[in-house]
Design an enzyme around this catalytic site. Structure first.
Site, mmCIF file in Angstrom:
data_model
loop_
_atom_site.group_PDB
_atom_site.id
_atom_site.type_symbol
_atom_site.label_atom_id
_atom_site.label_comp_id
_atom_site.label_asym_id
_atom_site.label_seq_id
_atom_site.Cartn_x
_atom_site.Cartn_y
_atom_site.Cartn_z
ATOM 1 N N SER A 34 0.973 -1.259 0.038
ATOM 2 C CA SER A 34 -0.022 -0.095 -0.030
ATOM 3 C C SER A 34 0.862 1.062 -0.076
ATOM 4 O O SER A 34 0.265 2.297 -0.462
ATOM 5 C CB SER A 34 -0.934 -0.099 1.035
ATOM 6 N N HIS A 68 1.616 4.892 4.365
ATOM 7 C CA HIS A 68 0.784 5.593 3.553
ATOM 8 C C HIS A 68 0.941 6.815 3.247
ATOM 9 O O HIS A 68 0.990 7.636 1.916
ATOM 10 C CB HIS A 68 -0.609 5.389 4.173
#
Length: 194
Positions: free
Chosen positions: A126, A177
């Site tokens: 991610s 992230h």
């Protein structure tokens, strides 16, 4: 742009890098899910563990990009890559796409190393996927003509939702992230601000 209409064979032909990354995701997931190795050997050797990185296991800045904590995690990240990666692979070409993907994933893992405790353990692509969002945002800001208004709105909406969800879900590597997205934006800004 973000709707996939290609056949399976055409997708592999048009987007070989993304196809290869997804094959790696699936293979590593299967190898960690099947009882081939005792005690999750591969996961233990390839996961990002800050303590091991500072003790010289630097490959752990790269390998977590391809490892996942379960089927749903692997499926969601692979699906995100299928949706949002092809346009950038086509736009950048194979080599530059690989550099952006790996560069943002590694930046996310370095941020995790610097900001999280030494005992912190993480896996998942991610950070690199957020890096792709960051790269798209730089295109929207510095090269508006490269994306349609509709596609720009789609990217911005999904990026905002993804950032918000980062703070509301448990077991999320917030550092990866945010810094994945920031690194993607900075790479894109360096490429397109001129």
């Amino acid at each position: 742009m973000f709707t996939r209409t290609e056949s399976f064979r055409d997708f592999i032909r048009f987007y070989p890098v993304i196809s290869f990354i997804i094959v790696i995701h699936i293979l590593l997931y299967l190898l960690t899910a099947l009882p081939i190795f005792p005690n999750q050997y591969l996961l233990e050797r390839l996961a990002g563990v800050n303590l091991y990185v500072v003790n010289g296991e630097y490959w752990r800045l790269v390998t977590p990009i391809f490892m996942h904590a379960g089927f749903a995690h692997m499926l969601f990240n692979s699906f995100s890559l299928v949706l949002f990666g092809p346009a950038l692979e086509q736009l950048l070409g194979r080599t530059k796409f690989i550099l952006v993907y790996l560069g943002t994933g590694i930046a996310a893992n370095v941020a995790t190393l610097l900001l999280e405790p030494l005992t912190y353990t993480h896996v998942g692509s991610s950070g690199a996927i957020f890096g792709l969002f960051g790269f798209y945002i730089s295109i929207i800001l510095f090269r508006k003509a490269m994306l349609s208004r509709e596609n720009s709105q789609t990217i911005l909406t999904i990026a905002i939702i993804a950032v918000l969800m980062t703070f509301f879900q448990s077991n999320i590597n917030v550092s990866a992230h945010l810094f994945g997205m920031l690194s993607g934006f900075l790479i894109g800004a360096a490429a397109y601000r001129r």
